[in-house]
Design a protein around this motif. Structure first.
Motif, PDB file in Angstrom:
ATOM      1  N   ILE A 185       0.842  -1.206   0.000  1.00 55.57           N
ATOM      2  CA  ILE A 185       0.000   0.000   0.000  1.00 55.57           C
ATOM      3  C   ILE A 185       0.873   1.250   0.000  1.00 55.57           C
ATOM      4  N   PHE A 186       1.928   1.237   0.828  1.00 59.27           N
ATOM      5  CA  PHE A 186       2.860   2.363   0.893  1.00 59.27           C
ATOM      6  C   PHE A 186       3.513   2.599  -0.466  1.00 59.27           C
ATOM      7  N   ASN A 187       3.867   1.521  -1.172  1.00 60.73           N
ATOM      8  CA  ASN A 187       4.437   1.642  -2.516  1.00 60.73           C
ATOM      9  C   ASN A 187       3.466   2.347  -3.465  1.00 60.73           C
ATOM     10  N   LEU A 188       2.170   2.020  -3.352  1.00 63.57           N
ATOM     11  CA  LEU A 188       1.163   2.659  -4.195  1.00 63.57           C
ATOM     12  C   LEU A 188       1.094   4.163  -3.947  1.00 63.57           C
ATOM     13  N   LEU A 189       1.490   4.568  -2.730  1.00 69.92           N
ATOM     14  CA  LEU A 189       1.458   5.978  -2.346  1.00 69.92           C
ATOM     15  C   LEU A 189       2.813   6.653  -2.547  1.00 69.92           C
ATOM     16  N   ASP A 190       3.650   6.067  -3.421  1.00 72.89           N
ATOM     17  CA  ASP A 190       4.957   6.631  -3.760  1.00 72.89           C
ATOM     18  C   ASP A 190       5.973   6.453  -2.631  1.00 72.89           C
ATOM     19  N   GLY A 191       5.710   5.543  -1.709  1.00 69.46           N
ATOM     20  CA  GLY A 191       6.619   5.330  -0.592  1.00 69.46           C
ATOM     21  C   GLY A 191       7.464   4.090  -0.763  1.00 69.46           C
ATOM     22  N   GLY A 192       8.669   4.116  -0.193  1.00 77.36           N
ATOM     23  CA  GLY A 192       9.540   2.950  -0.204  1.00 77.36           C
ATOM     24  C   GLY A 192      10.094   2.599  -1.569  1.00 77.36           C
ATOM     25  N   LEU A 193      10.153   3.571  -2.463  1.00 72.85           N
ATOM     26  CA  LEU A 193      10.602   3.309  -3.835  1.00 72.85           C
ATOM     27  C   LEU A 193      12.012   3.823  -4.111  1.00 72.85           C
ATOM     28  N   ARG A 194      12.585   4.560  -3.148  1.00 69.94           N
ATOM     29  CA  ARG A 194      13.917   5.154  -3.333  1.00 69.94           C
ATOM     30  C   ARG A 194      14.437   5.604  -1.976  1.00 69.94           C
ATOM     31  N   ASP A 195      15.683   5.975  -1.934  1.00 65.81           N
ATOM     32  CA  ASP A 195      16.272   6.528  -0.716  1.00 65.81           C
ATOM     33  C   ASP A 195      15.571   7.840  -0.358  1.00 65.81           C
ATOM     34  N   GLY A 196      15.305   8.025   0.953  1.00 65.71           N
ATOM     35  CA  GLY A 196      14.581   9.216   1.381  1.00 65.71           C
ATOM     36  C   GLY A 196      15.386  10.501   1.322  1.00 65.71           C
ATOM     37  N   GLY A 197      16.722  10.394   1.302  1.00 67.14           N
ATOM     38  CA  GLY A 197      17.558  11.591   1.211  1.00 67.14           C
ATOM     39  C   GLY A 197      17.807  12.238   2.557  1.00 67.14           C
ATOM     40  N   TRP A 198      18.927  12.951   2.656  1.00 67.65           N
ATOM     41  CA  TRP A 198      19.303  13.609   3.915  1.00 67.65           C
ATOM     42  C   TRP A 198      18.240  14.582   4.392  1.00 67.65           C
ATOM     43  N   GLY A 199      17.615  15.271   3.455  1.00 74.69           N
ATOM     44  CA  GLY A 199      16.600  16.260   3.822  1.00 74.69           C
ATOM     45  C   GLY A 199      15.181  15.776   3.620  1.00 74.69           C
ATOM     46  N   GLU A 230      13.994  14.600   0.894  1.00 75.92           N
ATOM     47  CA  GLU A 230      13.515  14.939  -0.435  1.00 75.92           C
ATOM     48  C   GLU A 230      13.036  13.719  -1.226  1.00 75.92           C
ATOM     49  N   GLY A 231      13.423  12.518  -0.779  1.00 77.19           N
ATOM     50  CA  GLY A 231      12.988  11.311  -1.466  1.00 77.19           C
ATOM     51  C   GLY A 231      11.786  10.633  -0.839  1.00 77.19           C
ATOM     52  N   ARG A 232      11.219  11.275   0.173  1.00 76.39           N
ATOM     53  CA  ARG A 232      10.029  10.704   0.794  1.00 76.39           C
ATOM     54  C   ARG A 232       8.824  10.835  -0.153  1.00 76.39           C
ATOM     55  N   PRO A 233       7.728  10.099   0.130  1.00 78.90           N
ATOM     56  CA  PRO A 233       6.556  10.165  -0.758  1.00 78.90           C
ATOM     57  C   PRO A 233       6.087  11.597  -0.995  1.00 78.90           C
ATOM     58  N   LYS A 234       5.763  11.899  -2.223  1.00 76.79           N
ATOM     59  CA  LYS A 234       5.387  13.269  -2.586  1.00 76.79           C
ATOM     60  C   LYS A 234       4.103  13.729  -1.907  1.00 76.79           C
ATOM     61  N   GLY A 235       3.239  12.808  -1.551  1.00 75.79           N
ATOM     62  CA  GLY A 235       1.971  13.199  -0.940  1.00 75.79           C
ATOM     63  C   GLY A 235       2.004  13.330   0.568  1.00 75.79           C
ATOM     64  N   GLY A 236       3.183  13.169   1.187  1.00 75.43           N
ATOM     65  CA  GLY A 236       3.267  13.277   2.636  1.00 75.43           C
ATOM     66  C   GLY A 236       2.845  12.021   3.369  1.00 75.43           C
ATOM     67  N   HIS A 237       2.808  10.885   2.665  1.00 76.78           N
ATOM     68  CA  HIS A 237       2.371   9.627   3.253  1.00 76.78           C
ATOM     69  C   HIS A 237       3.485   8.992   4.084  1.00 76.78           C
ATOM     70  N   ALA A 238       3.110   8.045   4.948  1.00 80.00           N
ATOM     71  CA  ALA A 238       4.080   7.381   5.823  1.00 80.00           C
ATOM     72  C   ALA A 238       3.621   5.955   6.116  1.00 80.00           C
ATOM     73  N   LEU A 239       4.530   5.168   6.669  1.00 81.33           N
ATOM     74  CA  LEU A 239       4.276   3.760   6.986  1.00 81.33           C
ATOM     75  C   LEU A 239       4.772   3.454   8.383  1.00 81.33           C
TER      76      LEU A 239
END
Length: 263
Positions: A209-223, A225-234
């Protein structure tokens, strides 16, 4: 303790605390009382609306199926009835599924959503659990008389004799196939997907489900910046099951940490 007449149903709700509005949606065969362990924590900095859903708790059933979409529309109508401005929503199990449908169908009415222990595909549930759900119906009422669910219903329901009818409706809902993958993929409300590490579905389903929300698809980045674009979390809560996650201190703590994040 109040009732709101919305969509032809007389919804029971309680109000606790002050602050930003927060709606709590309980699980199947329960009521708002399921949040007893976390209510005080949620109400510490929120105005909490504790709702009994269709046919549950102090809300009498009406002549329609127990359907996630219709119940989500009830909550949307309740938000309008109460004049709330984009309240946050925390839902567990049945309530988690209702919360997802509320955010999908009425995104303009919801601030942030926590959907806990709610699968989005029927075939994601463990096979032995699906076999058990297939047996849920009025005939099981006699065997449930020593359970907390039966005791609660007898204590608070407007028509205690309707318990077998509730089992029939819940059983019918459980047996229907569903797959909300495409609906969830377009979710615009910032959402925390939460599950127990020993839930009714494997933890991998919550990751899906998190993957569907653009989560867990890449490194989140130091800041971030790679977290899900919609502000979602798991969040997967350790040492919990579907049956006790809502009583864990981690439940409210994790939900509130997400709800209080800056948009």
């Amino acid at each position: 303790m109040s009732y709101a007449e919305v969509n032809g149903i007389n919804l029971y709700y309680e109000t606790h605390g002050t602050g930003r509005p927060l709606i709590l949606l309980h699980g199947g065969l329960g009521s708002g009382e399921m949040f007893a362990a976390s209510l005080a924590t949620f109400a510490g900095n929120h105005q909490v609306f504790l709702v009994d859903l269709q046919g549950h708790g102090r809300t009498a059933d009406i002549d329609r199926a127990i359907d996630y979409h219709l119940i989500a529309d009830d909550i949307a109508a309740l938000i309008d009835h109460l004049g709330l401005d984009r309240p946050d929503v925390v839902g567990f199990s049945l309530g988690g599924g209702v919360g997802l449908q509320l955010a999908i169908r009425h995104p303009e009415k919801v601030g942030r959503l926590v959907s806990a222990s709610a699968g989005i595909r029927r075939d994601a549930f463990f096979p032995d659990l699906l076999a058990q759900q297939a047996q849920v119906g009025a005939a099981a009422a006699e065997f449930m008389k020593d359970t907390p669910m039966y005791e609660l219903y007898q204590r608070v329901a407007p028509r205690p004799e309707d318990f077998p009818r509730l089992l029939d409706k819940i059983g019918e809902t459980m047996r229907k196939d569903f797959d909300h993958t495409e609906d969830v993929r377009g979710l615009r409300v910032p959402t925390l997907i939460m599950g127990a590490d020993a839930d009714m579905v494997p933890p991998s389903h919550f990751v899906e489900i998190f993957n569907l929300l653009d989560g867990g698809l890449r490194d989140g980045g130091w800041g971030g910046e790679g977290r899900p674009k919609g502000g979602h979390a798991l969040a997967i809560l350790p040492g919990t099951t579907h049956y006790d996650i809502i009583d864990s201190p981690l439940f409210a703590a994790t939900a509130l940490a997400f709800l209080t994040e800056k948009a």
